[in-house]
Write an enzyme that holds these catalytic residues in place. Structure first.
Site, PDB file in Angstrom:
ATOM      1  N   VAL A 160      -1.395 -14.711  -7.378  1.00 56.53           N
ATOM      2  CA  VAL A 160      -0.621 -14.666  -8.611  1.00 56.53           C
ATOM      3  C   VAL A 160      -0.019 -16.045  -8.828  1.00 56.53           C
ATOM      4  CG1 VAL A 160       1.454 -13.691  -9.670  1.00 56.53           C
ATOM      5  CG2 VAL A 160      -0.175 -12.195  -8.488  1.00 56.53           C
ATOM      6  N   LEU A 166       8.858  -4.397  13.149  1.00 59.72           N
ATOM      7  CA  LEU A 166       8.817  -2.934  13.131  1.00 59.72           C
ATOM      8  C   LEU A 166      10.090  -2.371  13.739  1.00 59.72           C
ATOM      9  CD1 LEU A 166       5.120  -2.423  14.297  1.00 59.72           C
ATOM     10  CD2 LEU A 166       6.035  -2.127  11.987  1.00 59.72           C
ATOM     11  N   HIS A 195      -6.803  23.820  20.831  1.00 64.56           N
ATOM     12  CA  HIS A 195      -7.760  24.036  19.741  1.00 64.56           C
ATOM     13  C   HIS A 195      -7.202  25.099  18.800  1.00 64.56           C
ATOM     14  CE1 HIS A 195     -11.535  24.459  17.639  1.00 64.56           C
ATOM     15  NE2 HIS A 195     -11.396  25.775  17.734  1.00 64.56           N
ATOM     16  N   LEU A 215       0.831  -1.217   0.000  1.00 64.19           N
ATOM     17  CA  LEU A 215       0.000   0.000   0.000  1.00 64.19           C
ATOM     18  C   LEU A 215       0.863   1.264   0.000  1.00 64.19           C
ATOM     19  CD1 LEU A 215      -2.919  -0.959   2.394  1.00 64.19           C
ATOM     20  CD2 LEU A 215      -2.686  -1.318  -0.059  1.00 64.19           C
ATOM     21  N   ASP A 259      13.680  -8.069  14.037  1.00 59.97           N
ATOM     22  CA  ASP A 259      12.938  -8.845  13.037  1.00 59.97           C
ATOM     23  C   ASP A 259      13.275 -10.333  13.066  1.00 59.97           C
ATOM     24  OD1 ASP A 259      11.780  -6.512  12.148  1.00 59.97           O
ATOM     25  OD2 ASP A 259      12.460  -6.696  10.068  1.00 59.97           O
ATOM     26  N   GLY A 297       5.365 -10.158   2.431  1.00 60.00           N
ATOM     27  CA  GLY A 297       5.851 -10.369   3.791  1.00 60.00           C
ATOM     28  C   GLY A 297       7.369 -10.470   3.832  1.00 60.00           C
TER      29      GLY A 297
HETATM   30  P1  FAD Z   1      17.496  -4.865  10.055  1.00 54.48           P
HETATM   31  O1  FAD Z   1      17.146  -3.455   9.991  1.00 54.48           O
HETATM   32  O2  FAD Z   1      17.084  -5.750   8.949  1.00 54.48           O
HETATM   33  O3  FAD Z   1      19.071  -4.911  10.216  1.00 54.48           O
HETATM   34  C1  FAD Z   1      19.795  -6.099  10.195  1.00 54.48           C
HETATM   35  C2  FAD Z   1      21.230  -5.790   9.825  1.00 54.48           C
HETATM   36  O4  FAD Z   1      22.019  -6.954  10.040  1.00 54.48           O
HETATM   37  C3  FAD Z   1      21.420  -5.416   8.364  1.00 54.48           C
HETATM   38  O5  FAD Z   1      22.198  -4.238   8.269  1.00 54.48           O
HETATM   39  C4  FAD Z   1      22.195  -6.593   7.771  1.00 54.48           C
HETATM   40  O6  FAD Z   1      23.072  -6.222   6.718  1.00 54.48           O
HETATM   41  C5  FAD Z   1      22.961  -7.069   8.978  1.00 54.48           C
HETATM   42  N1  FAD Z   1      23.374  -8.469   8.947  1.00 54.48           N
HETATM   43  C6  FAD Z   1      22.588  -9.555   8.677  1.00 54.48           C
HETATM   44  N2  FAD Z   1      23.318 -10.680   8.818  1.00 54.48           N
HETATM   45  C7  FAD Z   1      24.570 -10.303   9.159  1.00 54.48           C
HETATM   46  C8  FAD Z   1      25.758 -11.008   9.448  1.00 54.48           C
HETATM   47  N3  FAD Z   1      25.804 -12.339   9.455  1.00 54.48           N
HETATM   48  N4  FAD Z   1      26.863 -10.295   9.761  1.00 54.48           N
HETATM   49  C9  FAD Z   1      26.831  -8.937   9.791  1.00 54.48           C
HETATM   50  N5  FAD Z   1      25.728  -8.218   9.531  1.00 54.48           N
HETATM   51  C10 FAD Z   1      24.618  -8.906   9.232  1.00 54.48           C
HETATM   52  N6  FAD Z   1       9.279  -0.446  10.161  1.00 54.48           N
HETATM   53  C11 FAD Z   1       8.728   0.578  10.838  1.00 54.48           C
HETATM   54  O7  FAD Z   1       8.636   0.514  12.076  1.00 54.48           O
HETATM   55  N7  FAD Z   1       8.276   1.704  10.201  1.00 54.48           N
HETATM   56  C12 FAD Z   1       8.349   1.824   8.858  1.00 54.48           C
HETATM   57  O8  FAD Z   1       7.927   2.849   8.305  1.00 54.48           O
HETATM   58  C13 FAD Z   1       8.908   0.763   8.111  1.00 54.48           C
HETATM   59  N8  FAD Z   1       8.998   0.856   6.767  1.00 54.48           N
HETATM   60  C14 FAD Z   1       9.574  -0.174   6.069  1.00 54.48           C
HETATM   61  C15 FAD Z   1       9.623  -0.070   4.690  1.00 54.48           C
HETATM   62  C16 FAD Z   1      10.181  -1.089   3.941  1.00 54.48           C
HETATM   63  C17 FAD Z   1      10.246  -0.961   2.450  1.00 54.48           C
HETATM   64  C18 FAD Z   1      10.715  -2.234   4.609  1.00 54.48           C
HETATM   65  C19 FAD Z   1      11.357  -3.342   3.822  1.00 54.48           C
HETATM   66  C20 FAD Z   1      10.655  -2.350   5.986  1.00 54.48           C
HETATM   67  C21 FAD Z   1      10.082  -1.327   6.733  1.00 54.48           C
HETATM   68  N9  FAD Z   1       9.971  -1.395   8.115  1.00 54.48           N
HETATM   69  C22 FAD Z   1       9.381  -0.370   8.819  1.00 54.48           C
HETATM   70  C23 FAD Z   1      10.468  -2.554   8.878  1.00 54.48           C
HETATM   71  C24 FAD Z   1      11.845  -2.232   9.499  1.00 54.48           C
HETATM   72  O9  FAD Z   1      12.727  -1.877   8.478  1.00 54.48           O
HETATM   73  C25 FAD Z   1      12.369  -3.434  10.273  1.00 54.48           C
HETATM   74  O10 FAD Z   1      11.405  -3.839  11.222  1.00 54.48           O
HETATM   75  C26 FAD Z   1      13.651  -3.087  10.987  1.00 54.48           C
HETATM   76  O11 FAD Z   1      14.647  -2.657  10.101  1.00 54.48           O
HETATM   77  C27 FAD Z   1      14.167  -4.293  11.780  1.00 54.48           C
HETATM   78  O12 FAD Z   1      15.341  -3.936  12.431  1.00 54.48           O
HETATM   79  P2  FAD Z   1      16.449  -5.028  12.785  1.00 54.48           P
HETATM   80  O13 FAD Z   1      17.514  -4.281  13.488  1.00 54.48           O
HETATM   81  O14 FAD Z   1      15.831  -6.179  13.459  1.00 54.48           O
HETATM   82  O15 FAD Z   1      16.977  -5.573  11.381  1.00 54.48           O
HETATM   83  P1  NAI Z   2       2.747  -7.749   5.187  1.00 53.56           P
HETATM   84  O1  NAI Z   2       2.814  -8.948   6.036  1.00 53.56           O
HETATM   85  O2  NAI Z   2       2.421  -6.440   5.774  1.00 53.56           O
HETATM   86  O3  NAI Z   2       1.692  -7.983   4.012  1.00 53.56           O
HETATM   87  C1  NAI Z   2       1.821  -9.023   3.102  1.00 53.56           C
HETATM   88  C2  NAI Z   2       0.484  -9.177   2.392  1.00 53.56           C
HETATM   89  O4  NAI Z   2       0.656 -10.088   1.323  1.00 53.56           O
HETATM   90  C3  NAI Z   2      -0.608  -9.731   3.291  1.00 53.56           C
HETATM   91  O5  NAI Z   2      -1.766  -8.972   3.126  1.00 53.56           O
HETATM   92  C4  NAI Z   2      -0.767 -11.168   2.801  1.00 53.56           C
HETATM   93  O6  NAI Z   2      -2.075 -11.657   2.991  1.00 53.56           O
HETATM   94  C5  NAI Z   2      -0.437 -11.004   1.344  1.00 53.56           C
HETATM   95  N1  NAI Z   2       0.019 -12.226   0.675  1.00 53.56           N
HETATM   96  C6  NAI Z   2       0.808 -13.205   1.165  1.00 53.56           C
HETATM   97  N2  NAI Z   2       1.030 -14.138   0.215  1.00 53.56           N
HETATM   98  C7  NAI Z   2       0.381 -13.720  -0.889  1.00 53.56           C
HETATM   99  C8  NAI Z   2       0.252 -14.232  -2.210  1.00 53.56           C
HETATM  100  N3  NAI Z   2       0.847 -15.366  -2.576  1.00 53.56           N
HETATM  101  N4  NAI Z   2      -0.494 -13.548  -3.107  1.00 53.56           N
HETATM  102  C9  NAI Z   2      -1.098 -12.376  -2.742  1.00 53.56           C
HETATM  103  N5  NAI Z   2      -1.002 -11.846  -1.514  1.00 53.56           N
HETATM  104  C10 NAI Z   2      -0.258 -12.504  -0.612  1.00 53.56           C
HETATM  105  O7  NAI Z   2       4.155  -7.719   4.428  1.00 53.56           O
HETATM  106  P2  NAI Z   2       4.881  -6.588   3.595  1.00 53.56           P
HETATM  107  O8  NAI Z   2       3.939  -5.581   3.100  1.00 53.56           O
HETATM  108  O9  NAI Z   2       5.746  -7.330   2.631  1.00 53.56           O
HETATM  109  O10 NAI Z   2       5.798  -5.913   4.682  1.00 53.56           O
HETATM  110  C11 NAI Z   2       6.719  -6.705   5.450  1.00 53.56           C
HETATM  111  C12 NAI Z   2       6.874  -6.151   6.827  1.00 53.56           C
HETATM  112  O11 NAI Z   2       7.621  -4.948   6.798  1.00 53.56           O
HETATM  113  C13 NAI Z   2       5.546  -5.789   7.458  1.00 53.56           C
HETATM  114  O12 NAI Z   2       5.044  -6.884   8.160  1.00 53.56           O
HETATM  115  C14 NAI Z   2       5.883  -4.696   8.388  1.00 53.56           C
HETATM  116  O13 NAI Z   2       6.154  -5.232   9.648  1.00 53.56           O
HETATM  117  C15 NAI Z   2       7.157  -4.087   7.816  1.00 53.56           C
HETATM  118  N6  NAI Z   2       6.842  -2.780   7.244  1.00 53.56           N
HETATM  119  C16 NAI Z   2       6.361  -1.810   8.070  1.00 53.56           C
HETATM  120  C17 NAI Z   2       6.028  -0.583   7.574  1.00 53.56           C
HETATM  121  C18 NAI Z   2       5.476   0.421   8.493  1.00 53.56           C
HETATM  122  O14 NAI Z   2       5.557   0.246   9.694  1.00 53.56           O
HETATM  123  N7  NAI Z   2       4.909   1.511   8.003  1.00 53.56           N
HETATM  124  C19 NAI Z   2       6.202  -0.247   6.171  1.00 53.56           C
HETATM  125  C20 NAI Z   2       6.682  -1.348   5.383  1.00 53.56           C
HETATM  126  C21 NAI Z   2       7.001  -2.549   5.924  1.00 53.56           C
END
Ligand code: FAD
Ligand code: NAI
Length: 467
Positions: free
Chosen positions: A238, A321, A446, A187, A314, A273
């Protein structure tokens, strides 16, 4: 060989925050990071770049659609996509170098390379050219994050069939974008490219968008996003993408089975996901247990099955998150330093940065019903909020869910302008176990959007004033 009090593997929001708090508490700390910059998914290819594009594309959309009604004439806005992407890259750079600065400030050793656990207290680092070195640590934290989940039959090349990473850097606006998955990424990034001119079709397996979020909120969100031009194909899957020609042919069929239909696309985004990333870490060799979804198993003190090794973010259970990972980072550092680190999983907000934003904390109506908890719901629409009207932001509502017997607030769900900022007040209230009456009696400035929260709380407790 250097011995640290703590070695953190991974420098995402979980890892880098853990390292900083541990250093603040007097521990000697090293962080091993395989990528060229710190900050993990969130800062490099996640939260930060996506929010940069969401903001700029929203400005572009507003300039096109809202400015005339505000009495501002600027003509037809022209998109300079390279400049928009450059802004996003600059924001990423500022954030990732900010982490490097914080490491220096806190005397944390950043080690570039891939970390693997060679035994309790032992981390082997393989550098970018294959050389290895060993470091010792009294405690190790696994903070290796997650990666996008692949979809069988759909091969991501990050050019035409992209993950979120590719979708953050498309060099031209696609005419037709098909998004697989109506979750947060689908989205948010679907919205970005729709605003910039793409026709966007979102294919979702379930019969609703945003599974896990409050159903009423998600329904309203879908209606608003559909009005903005996103087409939803719910209860659909898909079956494959044919990339042999100039145009991608996406085979979409009913989730329950049936005849496939072809949708043509220039770009396909796979967003179904994310899954824990533990490749090459040596978990099996060290005896660190994982669950059936490949998540590292931890107890309530973030301890893995091997003494002295912790995990967070994660790569463990719970919502994926950044702020959840950060809070766990603080808790783990405090636990390792002998303090009582703790995370309240009942009060972790979730925000979807579409327009309008959707934000939730606590329990949904569906969860309360399933748990048999009696509750009262109070709702207030932004169409009745003066500030929202002035901003032409009348879509959406605030919903406060309060325990029927005690009036304690159990959940707050907002769809509307700046919902992601507004939800903070609900988190504070819930963290202090506040009641709907408390929230409704607190003086709110307000005219502000936050008055909608006060009114929804009043509605849950007794009656709103302005409705
Ligand atoms: P990560 O941020 O994934 O960091 C893990 C790190 O470990 C990476 O730098 C990787 O290179 C490193 N690593 C892995 N294995 C090794 C290894 N063996 N040795 C050394 N380094 C290693 N969350 C939100 O709360 N708000 C958002 O708006 C949001 N938007 C998102 C948008 C997108 C497109 C995506 C993909 C995710 C988004 N998320 C958002 C989710 C958020 O990015 C993750 O929840 C968060 O980054 C998790 O933090 P982490 O520290 O667990 O792992
Ligand atoms: P998601 O888990 O949010 O959504 C995946 C969607 O794909 C679900 O609605 C699921 O039902 C659907 N799906 C699964 N298999 C499918 C299939 N074969 N065909 C069609 N639909 C299918 O995962 P998303 O969007 O990839 O994000 C991953 C994670 O990254 C999120 O869970 C979230 O925790 C984090 N994230 C957080 C953001 C934020 O906090 N604003 C922004 C972006 C990512």
């Amino acid at each position: 060989m250097t011995t640290y009090d703590l070695v953190v593997i991974g420098s995402g929001p979980g890892g880098y925050v853990c390292a900083i708090r541990a250093a603040q508490l007097g521990l000697s700390v090293a962080v091993v990071e395989k990528d060229a910059t710190y900050g993990g998914t969130c800062l490099n290819v996640g939260c930060i770049p996506s929010k940069a594009l969401l903001h700029t594309s929203e400005m572009f959309d507003k300039a096109t659609h809202d400015f005339p009604a505000f009495g501002i004439e600027v003509g037809t806005p022209r998109l300079d996509l390279p400049a928009m992407l450059a802004h996003k890259d600059a924001v990423v750079e500022a954030n990732t170098s900010g982490v490097a600065y914080l490491f220096k400030k806190n005397k944390i050793d950043g080690i570039r390379g891939t970390g693997s656990i060679s035994g309790p207290g032992k981390v082997r680092v393989t550098d970018t050219v294959g050389g290895t070195s060993d470091i010792e640590a009294k405690a190790i934290v696994i903070a290796t994050g997650s990666e996008w989940t692949p979809l069988p039959g759909v091969t991501v090349d990050e050019k035409r069939i992209v993950s979120s990473t590719g979708a953050l850097s498309l060099p031209v606006v696609p005419k037709r974008l098909v998004v697989i998955g109506a979750g947060v990424i689908g989205l948010e990034l679907g919205s970005v490219w729709r605003r910039l001119g793409a026709t966007v079709t979102v294919v979702e397996y379930l019969d609703r968008i945003l599974p896990g979020m409050d159903g009423e909120l998600a329904k309203q969100g879908q209606r608003i996003l559909a009005k903005q031009g996103l087409t939803f194909r719910l209860a659909s899957k898909v079956a494959g993408v044919d990339a042999s020609g100039d145009v991608l042919k996406v085979a979409v069929e009913p989730a329950a089975g049936g005849t496939a239909e072809t949708i043509e696309a220039d770009i396909v985004l796979v967003a179904i996901g994310r899954r824990p990333f533990t490749e090459g870490l040596g978990l099996a060799e060290t005896g660190i247990a994982v669950d059936d979804r490949r998540r590292v198993i931890v107890d309530e003190h973030f301890r893995t099955s091997v003494a002295g090794i912790y995990a967070l973010g994660d790569v463990v259970r719970g919502p994926m998150l950044a702020h959840k990972a950060e809070d766990e980072g603080v808790a783990v550092a405090e636990i390792i330093a002998g303090q009582a680190g703790h995370v309240n999983y009942g009060v972790i907000p979730a925000v979807v940065y579409t327009h309008p934003e959707m934000a939730s904390v606590g329990r949904t109506e569906e969860e309360l019903k399933a748990a048999g908890i009696e509750y009262r719901a109070g709702k207030f629409p932004f169409s009745a909020n003066g500030r929202a009207r002035a901003m032409l932001e009348k879509d959406g509502f605030v919903k406060v869910l309060a325990d029927a017997a005690t009036d304690r607030v159990l959940g707050v769900h907002i769809i509307g302008p700046l919902a992601g900022e507004l939800i903070g007040e609900a988190c504070v209230l819930m963290e202090f176990a506040g009641a709907a009456e408390d929230l409704g009696r607190i003086c709110h400035a307000h005219p502000t959007l936050s008055e909608a929260i006060k009114e929804a709380a009043l509605a849950a407790w007794f009656k709103p004033i302005h409705l």
